[in-house]
Design a protein around this motif. Sequence first.
Motif, PDB file in Angstrom:
ATOM      1  N   SER A   1      13.351   6.139   0.311  1.00  0.00           N
ATOM      2  CA  SER A   1      12.592   6.985  -0.845  1.00  0.00           C
ATOM      3  C   SER A   1      11.191   6.297  -1.155  1.00  0.00           C
ATOM      4  CB  SER A   1      13.510   7.157  -2.054  1.00  0.00           C
ATOM      5  OG  SER A   1      13.850   5.699  -2.435  1.00  0.00           O
ATOM      6  N   GLY A   2      10.583   7.139  -1.815  1.00  0.00           N
ATOM      7  CA  GLY A   2       9.155   6.743  -2.438  1.00  0.00           C
ATOM      8  C   GLY A   2       9.342   5.623  -3.366  1.00  0.00           C
ATOM      9  N   ASP A   3      10.336   5.387  -4.058  1.00  0.00           N
ATOM     10  CA  ASP A   3      10.749   4.021  -5.110  1.00  0.00           C
ATOM     11  C   ASP A   3      11.273   2.818  -4.281  1.00  0.00           C
ATOM     12  OD1 ASP A   3      13.005   5.099  -4.847  1.00  0.00           O
ATOM     13  OD2 ASP A   3      13.467   5.440  -6.887  1.00  0.00           O
ATOM     14  N   GLY A   4      11.620   3.124  -3.229  1.00  0.00           N
ATOM     15  CA  GLY A   4      12.164   2.088  -2.337  1.00  0.00           C
ATOM     16  C   GLY A   4      13.644   1.737  -2.562  1.00  0.00           C
ATOM     17  N   ALA A   5      14.470   2.603  -3.549  1.00  0.00           N
ATOM     18  CA  ALA A   5      15.651   2.193  -3.804  1.00  0.00           C
ATOM     19  C   ALA A   5      16.785   2.652  -2.947  1.00  0.00           C
ATOM     20  CB  ALA A   5      15.715   2.732  -5.168  1.00  0.00           C
TER      21      ALA A   5
ATOM     22  N   GLU B   1       9.416  16.147   4.342  1.00  0.00           N
ATOM     23  CA  GLU B   1       8.295  16.378   5.371  1.00  0.00           C
ATOM     24  C   GLU B   1       7.257  15.557   5.589  1.00  0.00           C
ATOM     25  OE1 GLU B   1       8.221  19.614   6.956  1.00  0.00           O
ATOM     26  OE2 GLU B   1      10.221  20.099   6.164  1.00  0.00           O
ATOM     27  N   LYS B   2       6.938  14.500   4.730  1.00  0.00           N
ATOM     28  CA  LYS B   2       5.912  13.799   4.657  1.00  0.00           C
ATOM     29  C   LYS B   2       6.280  12.249   4.246  1.00  0.00           C
ATOM     30  CE  LYS B   2       1.111  13.473   3.337  1.00  0.00           C
ATOM     31  NZ  LYS B   2      -0.121  14.109   3.020  1.00  0.00           N
ATOM     32  N   VAL B   3       5.805  11.314   5.316  1.00  0.00           N
ATOM     33  CA  VAL B   3       6.101  10.030   5.083  1.00  0.00           C
ATOM     34  C   VAL B   3       4.972   9.020   5.449  1.00  0.00           C
ATOM     35  CG1 VAL B   3       8.538  10.427   5.803  1.00  0.00           C
ATOM     36  CG2 VAL B   3       7.021   9.956   7.397  1.00  0.00           C
ATOM     37  N   ALA B   4       5.174   7.946   5.215  1.00  0.00           N
ATOM     38  CA  ALA B   4       4.218   6.904   5.579  1.00  0.00           C
ATOM     39  C   ALA B   4       4.949   5.987   6.600  1.00  0.00           C
ATOM     40  CB  ALA B   4       3.809   6.283   4.413  1.00  0.00           C
TER      41      ALA B   4
ATOM     42  N   ARG C   1       0.702  -1.230  -0.147  1.00  0.00           N
ATOM     43  CA  ARG C   1       0.170   0.156   0.393  1.00  0.00           C
ATOM     44  C   ARG C   1       0.962   1.218  -0.104  1.00  0.00           C
ATOM     45  NH1 ARG C   1      -3.434  -2.940   3.455  1.00  0.00           N
ATOM     46  NH2 ARG C   1      -2.421  -1.947   5.016  1.00  0.00           N
ATOM     47  N   ILE C   2       1.865   1.117   0.870  1.00  0.00           N
ATOM     48  CA  ILE C   2       2.889   2.438   0.910  1.00  0.00           C
ATOM     49  C   ILE C   2       3.550   2.560  -0.629  1.00  0.00           C
ATOM     50  CG2 ILE C   2       4.983   3.333   1.975  1.00  0.00           C
ATOM     51  CD1 ILE C   2       3.937   2.130   4.497  1.00  0.00           C
ATOM     52  N   ALA C   3       3.880   1.534  -1.335  1.00  0.00           N
ATOM     53  CA  ALA C   3       4.601   1.684  -2.514  1.00  0.00           C
ATOM     54  C   ALA C   3       3.594   2.328  -3.618  1.00  0.00           C
ATOM     55  CB  ALA C   3       5.081   0.313  -2.915  1.00  0.00           C
ATOM     56  N   ALA C   4       2.300   1.882  -3.305  1.00  0.00           N
ATOM     57  CA  ALA C   4       1.275   2.496  -4.351  1.00  0.00           C
ATOM     58  C   ALA C   4       1.029   3.970  -4.174  1.00  0.00           C
ATOM     59  CB  ALA C   4      -0.088   1.726  -4.098  1.00  0.00           C
ATOM     60  N   GLN C   5       1.334   4.682  -2.985  1.00  0.00           N
ATOM     61  CA  GLN C   5       1.335   5.831  -2.795  1.00  0.00           C
ATOM     62  C   GLN C   5       2.285   6.670  -3.284  1.00  0.00           C
ATOM     63  OE1 GLN C   5       0.985   6.357   1.473  1.00  0.00           O
ATOM     64  NE2 GLN C   5      -1.073   5.481   1.910  1.00  0.00           N
ATOM     65  N   GLY C   6       3.545   6.000  -3.354  1.00  0.00           N
ATOM     66  CA  GLY C   6       4.773   6.724  -3.722  1.00  0.00           C
ATOM     67  C   GLY C   6       5.264   7.503  -2.870  1.00  0.00           C
ATOM     68  N   VAL C   7       5.220   7.682  -1.634  1.00  0.00           N
ATOM     69  CA  VAL C   7       5.841   8.658  -0.798  1.00  0.00           C
ATOM     70  C   VAL C   7       6.699   8.162  -0.103  1.00  0.00           C
ATOM     71  CG1 VAL C   7       3.759   9.903  -0.483  1.00  0.00           C
ATOM     72  CG2 VAL C   7       4.154   8.254   1.235  1.00  0.00           C
TER      73      VAL C   7
END
Length: 121
Positions: free
Chosen positions: A42-46, A92-95, A18-24
């Motif tokens: 990072s949003g892409d998880g890399a 500033e914003k994370v999941a 779910r977090i990966a789909a948000q991209g944050v």
Amino acid sequence: MLTKKEQRLRRARQTRIRIAAQGVARLTVNRTNLHIYASVISGDGAKVIVSASTAEAEMRKTLGAAGKGGNVAAAQLVGKRVAEKARAAGVEKVAFDRAGFAYHGRVKALADAAREAGLQF
């Protein structure tokens, strides 16, 4: 029969999808009996943007004696530290990714301290 670790990772899998789909960016937490670790990924998880833990030399000096990294007070310090580092890096914003751990005790203390230090999730 699944082991305790396999059960925890199974719980974490759906949250990470779910977090990966948000991209944050995500604030992920890992805890052991002796230490607690937090990373902003990072949003892409890399890429790991920032990280903090009670195993760092500066944190061990702050906490004092050995074995003091596995309590709520230490988790609060790590949460505050990772939030300050993330804001300095421009995040500033994370999941929040609790990695299958129950949201109480040290995990909750870390999340609350990160929120108070300015991270939004």
